[in-house]
Design a protein around this motif. Structure first.
Motif, PDB file in Angstrom:
ATOM      1  N   TYR A   1      -1.421  13.413 -51.605  1.00 30.83           N
ATOM      2  CA  TYR A   1      -1.037  14.948 -51.757  1.00 30.83           C
ATOM      3  C   TYR A   1      -2.152  15.286 -52.882  1.00 30.83           C
ATOM      4  CZ  TYR A   1       3.304  14.432 -49.019  1.00 30.83           C
ATOM      5  OH  TYR A   1       4.202  14.360 -48.317  1.00 30.83           O
TER       6      TYR A   1
ATOM      7  N   CYS B   1      -2.563  18.476 -55.355  1.00 29.04           N
ATOM      8  CA  CYS B   1      -1.903  19.550 -56.121  1.00 29.04           C
ATOM      9  C   CYS B   1      -2.352  20.932 -55.866  1.00 29.04           C
ATOM     10  CB  CYS B   1      -1.801  19.337 -57.687  1.00 29.04           C
ATOM     11  SG  CYS B   1      -1.054  20.576 -58.849  1.00 29.04           S
TER      12      CYS B   1
ATOM     13  N   ARG C   1      -4.684  14.501 -57.620  1.00 31.59           N
ATOM     14  CA  ARG C   1      -4.165  13.871 -56.351  1.00 31.59           C
ATOM     15  C   ARG C   1      -3.635  12.773 -56.661  1.00 31.59           C
ATOM     16  NH1 ARG C   1     -10.344  14.313 -55.160  1.00 31.59           N
ATOM     17  NH2 ARG C   1     -10.130  12.420 -56.374  1.00 31.59           N
ATOM     18  N   THR C   2      -2.499  12.406 -55.640  1.00 32.82           N
ATOM     19  CA  THR C   2      -1.926  11.144 -55.872  1.00 32.82           C
ATOM     20  C   THR C   2      -2.574   9.903 -55.273  1.00 32.82           C
ATOM     21  OG1 THR C   2      -0.597  11.363 -53.528  1.00 32.82           O
ATOM     22  CG2 THR C   2       0.219  12.277 -55.499  1.00 32.82           C
TER      23      THR C   2
ATOM     24  N   THR D   1       5.073  11.347 -51.925  1.00 32.27           N
ATOM     25  CA  THR D   1       5.829  12.540 -51.845  1.00 32.27           C
ATOM     26  C   THR D   1       6.614  12.592 -53.434  1.00 32.27           C
ATOM     27  OG1 THR D   1       6.297  12.822 -49.825  1.00 32.27           O
ATOM     28  CG2 THR D   1       7.660  14.080 -51.070  1.00 32.27           C
TER      29      THR D   1
ATOM     30  N   HIS E   1       4.213  13.439 -56.171  1.00 31.06           N
ATOM     31  CA  HIS E   1       3.847  14.763 -56.038  1.00 31.06           C
ATOM     32  C   HIS E   1       4.809  15.570 -56.843  1.00 31.06           C
ATOM     33  CE1 HIS E   1       1.584  18.081 -54.486  1.00 31.06           C
ATOM     34  NE2 HIS E   1       2.555  18.678 -54.003  1.00 31.06           N
TER      35      HIS E   1
ATOM     36  N   TYR F   1      -1.964  17.625 -47.968  1.00 31.60           N
ATOM     37  CA  TYR F   1      -1.701  16.224 -48.091  1.00 31.60           C
ATOM     38  C   TYR F   1      -3.029  15.910 -46.976  1.00 31.60           C
ATOM     39  CZ  TYR F   1       1.285  16.376 -43.823  1.00 31.60           C
ATOM     40  OH  TYR F   1       1.555  16.571 -42.703  1.00 31.60           O
TER      41      TYR F   1
END
Length: 75
Positions: free
Chosen positions: A5, A7, A13-14, A23, A26, A43
């Motif tokens: 994901y 932002c 970013r994850t 999720t 995030h 994403y």
């Protein structure tokens, strides 16, 4: 399939994770860094294993069998 994901408010970013974990990270990022903003952004996905190309081979084999069947029916 793995998810990452991005932002919608900053450049966070994850890492690549399965969907529930990505999720949650995030949502945690938004709660900690942008508490007044609703979660947004985008994403991307990736597969766990590289594509082997068997899908294309299956399609070619099916078309070949249809061609043989069509040729046999014409006689």
């Amino acid at each position: 399939m793995d998810y990452r994901y991005w932002c919608g408010e900053c450049d966070h970013r994850t890492p690549w994770l399965d969907q529930p974990q990505a999720t949650q990270q995030h949502l945690d990022h938004y709660a900690g860094h942008h508490p007044a903003a609703p979660p947004a952004g985008q994403y991307e996905t990736t597969r766990h294993a590289p594509d082997t190309g068997l899908g294309c081979l299956t399609a070619v084999a099916a078309l070949f069998l249809l061609l043989v069947l069509a040729a046999a029916c014409r006689r």
